[in-house]
Enzyme design. Structure first.
Site, PDB file in Angstrom:
ATOM      1  N   ASP A  35      44.416  24.671  12.918  1.00 24.66           N
ATOM      2  CA  ASP A  35      43.137  24.959  13.555  1.00 24.66           C
ATOM      3  C   ASP A  35      43.372  25.894  14.740  1.00 24.66           C
ATOM      4  OD1 ASP A  35      40.681  24.812  15.059  1.00 24.66           O
ATOM      5  OD2 ASP A  35      40.246  22.898  14.100  1.00 24.66           O
ATOM      6  N   CYS A  45      35.051  25.790  13.082  1.00 26.11           N
ATOM      7  CA  CYS A  45      35.805  24.826  12.266  1.00 26.11           C
ATOM      8  C   CYS A  45      35.169  24.511  10.920  1.00 26.11           C
ATOM      9  CB  CYS A  45      36.011  23.539  13.059  1.00 26.11           C
ATOM     10  SG  CYS A  45      36.968  23.762  14.575  1.00 26.11           S
ATOM     11  N   HIS A  85      28.626  43.489  25.797  1.00 29.55           N
ATOM     12  CA  HIS A  85      27.576  43.366  24.793  1.00 29.55           C
ATOM     13  C   HIS A  85      26.776  42.101  25.125  1.00 29.55           C
ATOM     14  CE1 HIS A  85      25.704  42.479  20.889  1.00 29.55           C
ATOM     15  NE2 HIS A  85      25.920  43.746  20.573  1.00 29.55           N
TER      16      HIS A  85
END
Length: 539
Positions: free
Chosen positions: A48, A88, A259
């Protein structure tokens, strides 16, 4: 000990296995002939938040990753592998289903696949594979914190609230503390034990999946309900694996030049305040050390496969659900299409996979499903978003690969969750990365030339309008992103209304004590008013 294991594996491979694999070539597209009469075993290790750029130069000069390097030497590294959604649960939904997130309506960490959704593991089991899973799966609906889902539902609301803890680096243990993420080590031990006592005694092929939580940051208790995860935690043992002087300080644009989506993300991730260079370097060094610990778990599985004699007929895949920004673009975590967040590791090793390959083709997590079925000789029974990677591994000629099985020259990723105030769509073709938002008009698009600007600091959308328009046209062929964004807007509002009504009189108390509580409780009436205005709006 780790050096001894690497030496042992290298000796093994330089001997018997190199003799087995040397000179072998793919003869045809049939997986049964590619891998012989006996179908190979399959082991997938999915971690992960692992930045894929660390698995090849120049990232691997920063931290020692001996087992990643071992797989590079004896396998194939896909240098341009990407997540299909940099968060995830939706990313893992893409991996397990072989479909883009919008096709399964995997909108956020709470809304993904149904519990009984058929995955590639189910197909392998139906076709005679013994299957086993350990550790983090995280591809079905109903998980993660209440804060996480409420933050995703309310991202259209006109307010800015810090939703994460300020990223910090912390040390635990001492020079001998190896097992920092104990739960991951326990799952790795369980997988290793299963290989030694269950898989080794079987005559049928097996498929093993190990899901790791590392190198995901650790919870930050001060953030309240179910915590945030902004603590980069490791031990002195793993910090020794990092070349601290090689840890770079990323260049940041001024906040006024951000941005609009990046500014929202940086703010909600609690990154708009000042950070010293020492803080930034420490966070990045600790993250790399967490990657080193992850690498050691990969090593335990490789060592077990070697010691049991299973390695020679096992295909191993090492990958991640997404990357980690680690303070690039003044952010940590993921939820971004920038390289640190979207670029993932993808290394394959096994019988008939030539070692030392560096494959530049663009690939993504949806390719896992068709690749595994191709490896195991199982025909696809439905259309998928992904394509088998075996033709890229074997360098089959175009004549040998049917047109419908040729891997496309682009990859697609999307994001619809928290910490970002607009649905985000990314298309990469060659050196160009194109990012657009929501309906394609309400937010400015971004276009980066990754060959000349790998840090993605120069938006070229205005300078190259023809390329921008061509990329947008191609993106529209992949997904009707305007329609998808509309569906997400509707879903978020409907879900929030249902949740609000379910709380009744407790609503004000519950919403004030989610992860954003430090900001919310300064002016709760204002923020509740902002939500009511959103609920009354047309979107």
């Amino acid at each position: 000990m780790r050096i001894l294991i690497v030496s042992f594996l290298s000796a093994l491979f330089s001997g018997k296995w190199s003799v087995i694999t040397m000179g072998m070539h793919w003869k045809q597209a049939s997986p049964s002939s590619d891998f012989g009469v006996r179908r190979p075993n399959i082991v997938i290790i999915t971690c992960d938040s692992f930045d894929g750029r660390l698995t090849f130069y120049p990232g691997n000069t920063t931290v020692a990753l001996p087992f990643v390097n071992f797989m590079n030497s004896y396998g194939a590294n896909f240098l341009n592998a990407y997540t299909n959604s940099p968060i995830c649960c939706p990313s893992r939904a893409a991996l397990w289903s072989g479909l883009f997130a919008h096709l399964t309506e995997s909108w956020n960490n709470y809304k993904c696949l149904e519990k009984d959704y058929p995955t590639w593991m189910d197909v392998l089991k139906q076709h005679g594979y013994m299957t086993q899973m350990f550790g983090k799966l995280d591809y079905t609906s109903g998980h993660h914190s209440l804060s996480n889902r409420v933050e995703a539902w309310t991202r259209d609301v006109e307010f800015l609230l810090r939703q994460e803890g300020r990223p910090v680096a912390e040390v635990t243990g001492n020079q001998t503390t190896v097992r920092v993420m104990e739960k991951d080590w326990q799952n790795t031990d369980s997988a290793s034990c299963w290989l030694r006592h269950a898989a080794v005694s079987q005559t049928q092929p097996f498929a093993l999946y190990l899901g790791l939580n590392l190198p995901h940051p650790y919870p930050t208790p001060t953030m309240g309900e179910d915590f945030g995860s902004s603590t980069f935690l490791t031990s002195p043992y793993w910090l020794k694996k990092v070349s601290y002087d090689a840890v770079t300080i990323p260049t940041w644009l001024h906040l006024s030049d951000f941005h609009p989506v990046d500014y929202y993300s940086s703010y909600t991730k609690n990154c708009t305040s000042n950070f010293t260079e020492q803080e930034i370097r420490d966070i990045r060094a600790h993250y790399y050390a967490m990657c080193a610990e992850t690498d050691a778990m990969l090593g335990e599985i490789l060592s077990t496969l070697a010691e049991t004699g299973l390695l020679q007929n096992t295909v191993i895949i090492f990958t991640s659900d997404h990357g980690e920004l680690a303070m690039e673009h003044r952010q940590f975590y993921k939820m971004s299409m920038y390289e640190g967040s979207s670029h993932i590791p993808f290394i394959m090793m096994g019988p008939n996979i030539k070692g030392g390959q560096q494959i530049s083709s663009l690939v993504s997590l949806v390719d896992v499903y068709p690749t595994l079925l191709d490896i195991s000789g199982i025909p696809l029974s439905k259309n998928l978003s992904g394509f088998s990677l075996l033709p890229l591994l074997s360098q089959r000629s175009q004549e040998e690969t049917p047109p419908e099985k040729e891997h496309p020259d682009w990859i697609f990723s999307e994001f619809h969750g928290s910490d970002v105030n607009a649905s985000t769509y990314m298309l990469r073709i060659g050196k160009w990365k194109y990012i657009t938002y929501d309906d394609g008009y309400s937010m400015p698009a971004q276009l980066f030339d990754l060959s000349s600007d790998p840090d993605e600091l120069k938006n070229m959308a205005a300078a190259f309008p023809d390329i921008r328009d061509a990329m947008d046209k191609k993106l529209h062929l992949v997904v009707n992103y305007t329609a998808v964004s509309t569906s997400v807007h509707q879903y978020n509002k409907q879900q929030f209304i249902s949740w609000k009504e379910s709380l009744g009189q407790n609503y004000s108390t519950v919403i004030a004590n989610l992860r954003w509580h430090q900001d919310w409780q300064n002016d709760p009436q204002k923020y509740e008013h902002d939500i009511e205005m959103w609920l009354k709006g047309k979107s």
